[in-house]
Design an enzyme around this catalytic site. Structure first.
Site, short mmCIF file in Angstrom:
data_model
loop_
_atom_site.label_atom_id
_atom_site.label_comp_id
_atom_site.label_asym_id
_atom_site.label_seq_id
_atom_site.Cartn_x
_atom_site.Cartn_y
_atom_site.Cartn_z
N ARG A 57 0.84 -1.02 0.02
CA ARG A 57 0.07 -0.05 -0.16
C ARG A 57 0.77 1.27 -0.01
NH1 ARG A 57 -0.28 2.34 5.18
NH2 ARG A 57 0.26 0.95 7.05
N GLY A 58 0.12 2.66 -0.30
CA GLY A 58 1.02 3.82 0.17
C GLY A 58 1.82 3.82 -0.91
N ASP A 98 8.85 -11.31 5.86
CA ASP A 98 9.20 -10.57 7.15
C ASP A 98 10.60 -10.17 6.97
OD1 ASP A 98 9.71 -9.11 9.22
OD2 ASP A 98 9.02 -10.79 10.79
N GLY A 124 8.65 0.30 5.94
CA GLY A 124 8.94 1.18 6.90
C GLY A 124 7.93 1.27 7.85
N LYS A 129 6.37 8.21 19.86
CA LYS A 129 6.04 8.51 21.21
C LYS A 129 7.07 9.42 21.82
CE LYS A 129 3.07 6.56 24.18
NZ LYS A 129 1.67 6.44 23.91
N LEU A 149 10.15 10.65 23.74
CA LEU A 149 11.49 9.95 24.12
C LEU A 149 11.29 9.69 25.59
CD1 LEU A 149 14.10 8.66 23.77
CD2 LEU A 149 15.08 10.88 24.26
N TYR A 173 12.14 6.66 15.01
CA TYR A 173 12.01 6.76 13.47
C TYR A 173 12.90 7.84 12.58
CZ TYR A 173 9.59 7.62 8.91
OH TYR A 173 9.09 7.85 7.37
N THR A 220 -0.52 10.65 1.57
CA THR A 220 -1.14 9.25 2.06
C THR A 220 -2.31 9.05 2.92
OG1 THR A 220 0.71 9.03 3.92
CG2 THR A 220 1.34 8.66 1.55
#
Length: 452
Positions: A221-222, A265, A294, A299, A301, A358, A393
């Protein structure tokens, strides 16, 4: 998917000026059958340049006029060869050319400068002039309007004029719609001299990847699906890869493009060997590997867990490292003129709140590409990265409206990009004749103000 949104739509109406809304330009993107160039191109040089003459011939081969000064007609492009510029007087001459030329640049026009490597300059003044072109091109990009772009090719002094062919074609074409304000270094093409029949036909703009086998990870997708679509459109045989949980979407992608699907995977210990065995047995080798897979686990840190950190680094960086090592190993199915393209991110350059994992992984991709470039060159292959900015997206569509609007507008083109913009850039880097590009990071961000 369209990049149009409410503000974009309103900005193109007569009422927009009454409310002071900035116009969001409509970008010209590539469509099969369209001419490569949409009008005349001004081509000239300052100093002892090597590229103006072959670029003039290229423009004329495309059925357009190559002019040496602006006329009454709007220009599709402006190309100034400054590879021989060595003095401040040469830089002043460039300004005298560019100032009237930009006024004649039409909507979605292309401005391209060619310069020399500052490190190869003879003397401080020549090095200063060569380096000054980076500031010049980035400033021009911020001044152009109506969807026009500006980019710079910095060419190694030992590279023949033919080394820039694929890059000139890309940057003058509609394929580079969302690539703006970039500085790309072109060196001597790596690898053995190939038989012309085995190399992408540089004039075959409809199917420039014909005969090449491409792998795209995260293809369900995307952006990954758009990459698979675009590479197949351009003639590649595509192996679409994604995790078993995305099998349904993966099958749709593969069926749509007439490619093959491989559920895998990529973080599994045996993934590199399974992938390479599949490519060798089913396809006889591979020409282009696109590391697109990806994930995000955002969150702050202070609240980051070990699992969130490790899972992102494993998919976004660790898997690329292990697969690339396998591609470099003796007996790997990577063919001559092999191309590896890794998807990084603007976040890896500028950072982003709540994305330490990320951003670290995507910055790591850039470091990996630069470190592995000499090793792939020894194999006659190249490795490069693309770094997307704000791309429209499903994921960005779920952002809060304020965050989404900020992402769309903080670039010179005043809009988000499309997945196809990333795909077109990968297609350019994936061509056999792009062998002069190695260890490069090309931002697909509309010249984002973040991290510039």
């Amino acid at each position: 998917m369209s990049s149009d949104d409410l503000l974009t739509t309103l900005s193109r109406t007569p009422i927009a000026k009454q409310f002071g809304l900035p116009t969001v330009p409509k970008l010209r993107r590539h469509s099969p059958g369209d001419p490569l160039l949409a009008g005349p191109v001004l081509v000239t040089s300052v100093g002892d340049g090597r590229f103006a003459k072959p670029i003039t011939a290229f423009v004329e081969e495309q059925g357009q006029n190559a002019v040496t000064e602006p006329g009454e007609e709007k220009l599709h492009g402006v190309v100034v060869d400054l590879s021989g510029a060595t003095t401040l007087a040469d830089l002043a001459a460039a300004q005298q050319i560019l100032s009237p030329a930009v006024k004649k640049l039409g909507p979605s026009g292309r401005l391209l400068l060619l310069g020399a490597e500052p490190s190869g300059a003879s003397g401080a003044e020549a090095a200063a002039v060569a380096q000054s072109l980076e500031g010049l091109i980035r400033s021009i990009g911020k001044e152009l309007r109506f969807g026009a772009t500006a980019n710079l090719l910095v060419v190694d002094g030992d590279a023949a004029p033919s080394a820039v062919d694929s890059s000139v074609r890309f940057f003058l074409s509609a394929r580079s719609a969302y690539v703006d304000g970039q500085v790309v270094h072109v060196g001597v093409p790596v690898g053995p001299t190939l038989d012309p029949a085995e190399v992408d036909d540089p004039r075959g703009e409809e199917r420039p990847l014909a005969g090449r086998v491409a792998v795209v990870t995260g293809a369900a997708r995307g952006i990954g699906a758009a990459i698979a679509d675009t590479l197949a459109r351009d003639g590649a045989s595509v192996v679409a890869v994604d995790v078993p949980a995305a099998g349904e979407g993966l099958a749709r992608t593969a069926n749509r493009i007439g490619g093959t699907a491989l559920q895998l995977d990529i973080t599994a210990d045996d993934a590199p060997q399974r992938l390479l065995d599949h490519l060798a047995e089913r396809h006889g080798g591979v020409d282009l590997v696109v590391h697109n897979a990806g994930i995000t686990r955002d969150k702050l840190l202070a609240n980051m867990t070990e699992d969130r950190w490790n899972s992102v680094l494993a998919v976004n960086l660790g898997a690329q490292l292990t697969i690339n090592e396998a591609l470099l190993a003796p007996g790997s199915p990577l063919r001559d003129a092999g191309r590896i393209v890794c998807v990084s991110s603007q976040s890896g350059i500028a950072g982003n709140r709540g994305q330490t994992n990320y951003a670290s992984s995507k910055a790591g991709v850039i470091g990996m590409v630069r470190a592995m470039a000499p090793r792939f060159a020894e194999r006659g292959a190249t490795i490069n990265a693309v770094a997307p900015g704000f791309i429209e997206t499903e994921m960005t569509g779920r952002m809060p409206i304020g965050t989404r609007e900020a992402g769309r507008r903080v670039n010179s083109l005043k809009q988000g990009g499309l997945p196809v913009d990333v795909a077109e850039t990968i297609g350019w880097l994936g061509r056999a004749e792009s062998g002069g590009l190695n260890g490069q990071v090309v931002r697909v961000c509309g010249q984002s103000m973040l991290g510039a």
